[in-house]
Design a protein around this motif. Structure first.
Motif, short mmCIF file in Angstrom:
data_model
loop_
_atom_site.label_atom_id
_atom_site.label_comp_id
_atom_site.label_asym_id
_atom_site.label_seq_id
_atom_site.Cartn_x
_atom_site.Cartn_y
_atom_site.Cartn_z
N ALA A 75 0.81 -1.22 0.00
CA ALA A 75 0.00 0.00 0.00
C ALA A 75 0.84 1.27 0.00
CB ALA A 75 -0.94 0.00 1.21
N GLU A 76 2.06 1.22 0.54
CA GLU A 76 2.88 2.42 0.66
C GLU A 76 3.98 2.50 -0.41
OE1 GLU A 76 1.86 4.61 2.74
OE2 GLU A 76 0.34 3.23 3.51
N ALA A 77 3.82 1.76 -1.49
CA ALA A 77 4.89 1.68 -2.50
C ALA A 77 4.91 2.90 -3.40
CB ALA A 77 4.70 0.42 -3.35
N GLY A 78 5.71 3.90 -3.04
CA GLY A 78 5.99 5.03 -3.91
C GLY A 78 4.90 6.09 -3.93
N PRO A 79 5.23 7.32 -4.38
CA PRO A 79 4.25 8.40 -4.48
C PRO A 79 3.24 8.12 -5.59
CG PRO A 79 6.32 9.06 -5.47
CD PRO A 79 6.58 7.73 -4.81
N ALA A 80 2.04 8.65 -5.43
CA ALA A 80 0.97 8.41 -6.40
C ALA A 80 0.95 9.51 -7.46
CB ALA A 80 -0.38 8.35 -5.69
N ALA A 81 0.84 9.11 -8.73
CA ALA A 81 0.72 10.06 -9.83
C ALA A 81 -0.75 10.43 -10.01
CB ALA A 81 1.27 9.45 -11.11
N GLN A 82 -1.00 11.61 -10.55
CA GLN A 82 -2.36 12.06 -10.84
C GLN A 82 -2.70 11.67 -12.28
OE1 GLN A 82 -4.45 13.42 -8.51
NE2 GLN A 82 -2.79 12.96 -7.10
N LEU A 83 -3.30 10.51 -12.44
CA LEU A 83 -3.65 10.04 -13.78
C LEU A 83 -5.03 10.51 -14.20
CD1 LEU A 83 -2.40 6.32 -13.71
CD2 LEU A 83 -1.15 8.40 -14.30
N THR A 84 -5.24 10.62 -15.51
CA THR A 84 -6.55 10.89 -16.09
C THR A 84 -6.76 9.92 -17.24
OG1 THR A 84 -5.80 12.46 -17.78
CG2 THR A 84 -6.21 13.34 -15.57
N LEU A 85 -7.93 9.99 -17.86
CA LEU A 85 -8.23 9.14 -19.01
C LEU A 85 -7.96 9.87 -20.32
CD1 LEU A 85 -11.48 7.30 -17.83
CD2 LEU A 85 -9.08 6.64 -17.56
N ALA A 86 -6.92 10.71 -20.32
CA ALA A 86 -6.53 11.41 -21.54
C ALA A 86 -6.18 10.40 -22.64
CB ALA A 86 -5.34 12.33 -21.26
#
Length: 314
Positions: free
Chosen positions: A30-41
């Motif tokens: 659960a804590e593996a790395g920072p989260a990117a802000q993805l979209t459905l582009a």
């Protein structure tokens, strides 16, 4: 009878162990790395990271690029237009319960359903108006293996929920098919959002079903077709064909002629394939996403490692 009870108990134990493994794997990472802000582009290949359970993305034009991983964790994931669906097992639930999350183009949750079972397949109709899924469930009295499937559909605009298409009337050879052990899985919709295909399993056999969602009735087209995936032009279905117990060959079926073409991938593929376009089929195998030409030519090529459940934004 004693042997049957023992077999059912053993199957239940295996199913419980599988659920426990999925839940534990998702918690441990659960804590593996920072989260990117993805979209459905458009122009992305999205997938589920096998090691973390998080949804990631790479450019379709450069699938070897370093993936961006979001904070969203799923066991199955799919997209179309500006709609996505995420199937996620609720931690610690036995029998298992799966959250079906309907997402918008920025990964915001539009709707949630909590249903019994563990995730198997997920798709979004090409127009983005319907999401559908297959879950494995335990406890059906007719299921000699101790489990069965539930294939459901949710209409995004109206909120209509069909928890299972098990009551879908299906005709084979002009006659209505009846059997207590009917299961459906691997739904795939046409561009009109109404015509769909699915696998019907019964009495040890599988059939490709073509159905009308509005009329809610269907017919069988041919035998030995599992996990169909309709091509963007609506003329072909990619599917897995059983060649031996626990072994499947990835193939493509022309719907007009029912001519079958085996694809260049000769390893066993237990997945619902995805069309990248009218010429290329994607699938998950050996903890990676692969691509292979849809006409039987060429050779398989790995696109993304540590990946499963591929999805393409158009």
């Amino acid at each position: 009878m004693k042997k049957l009870v023992i077999a059912l108990a053993a199957t239940a134990v295996l199913a419980a162990a599988a659920v426990t493994y999925v839940v534990s794997a998702r918690q441990d990472t659960a804590e593996a790395g920072p989260a990117a802000q993805l979209t459905l582009a458009p122009g992305q290949l999205l997938f589920r990271s096998v090691s973390t359970g998080r949804v990631g993305a790479v450019p379709l034009t450069d699938p070897t690029a370093k993936p961006q991983l979001s904070g969203l964790k799923c066991d199955r994931f799919a997209v179309a237009k500006q709609t996505a669906v995420c199937l996620a097992v609720q931690p610690g639930t036995l029998p298992a319960v799966t959250d079906v999350l309907v997402l918008d183009g920025r990964f915001g949750v539009r709707h949630t359903e909590s249903l019994p079972g563990t995730p198997s397949r997920a798709r979004v109709s090409p127009d983005g108006k319907r999401v559908y899924w297959t879950l494995f469930v335990t406890g059906d009295s007719y299921a000699a293996t101790g489990f069965s499937t539930r294939a459901g559909i949710y209409t995004v605009d109206s909120g209509r929920l069909t928890k299972s298409i098990e009551e879908l009337p299906v005709f084979t050879g002009g006659k209505r098919y009846f059997a207590p052990d009917v299961n459906y899985w691997g739904i795939t919709f046409a561009a009109d959002g109404n015509r769909f295909y699915a696998t019907l399993g019964s009495k040890g056999r599988t059939y490709l079903v073509e159905a009308d969602y509005g009329r809610f009735r269907g017919k069988t087209l041919r035998e030995n077709v599992e996990c169909p995936s309709l091509s963007p032009d609506g003329t072909r279905v990619a599917f897995k064909k059983k060649t031996a117990e626990g072994t499947w060959r990835l193939s493509v079926l022309e719907l007009a002629s029912l001519k079958e073409t085996e694809l260049a991938e000769t390893r066993s593929v237990d997945d619902q394939a995805l069309w990248q376009d009218d010429h290329t089929v994607l699938y998950g195998l050996d903890n990676a996403v692969w691509a292979v030409p849809a006409d039987g030519s060429g050779t398989p090529r790995q696109l993304v490692a540590d990946a499963a459940s591929p999805a393409v934004t158009g």
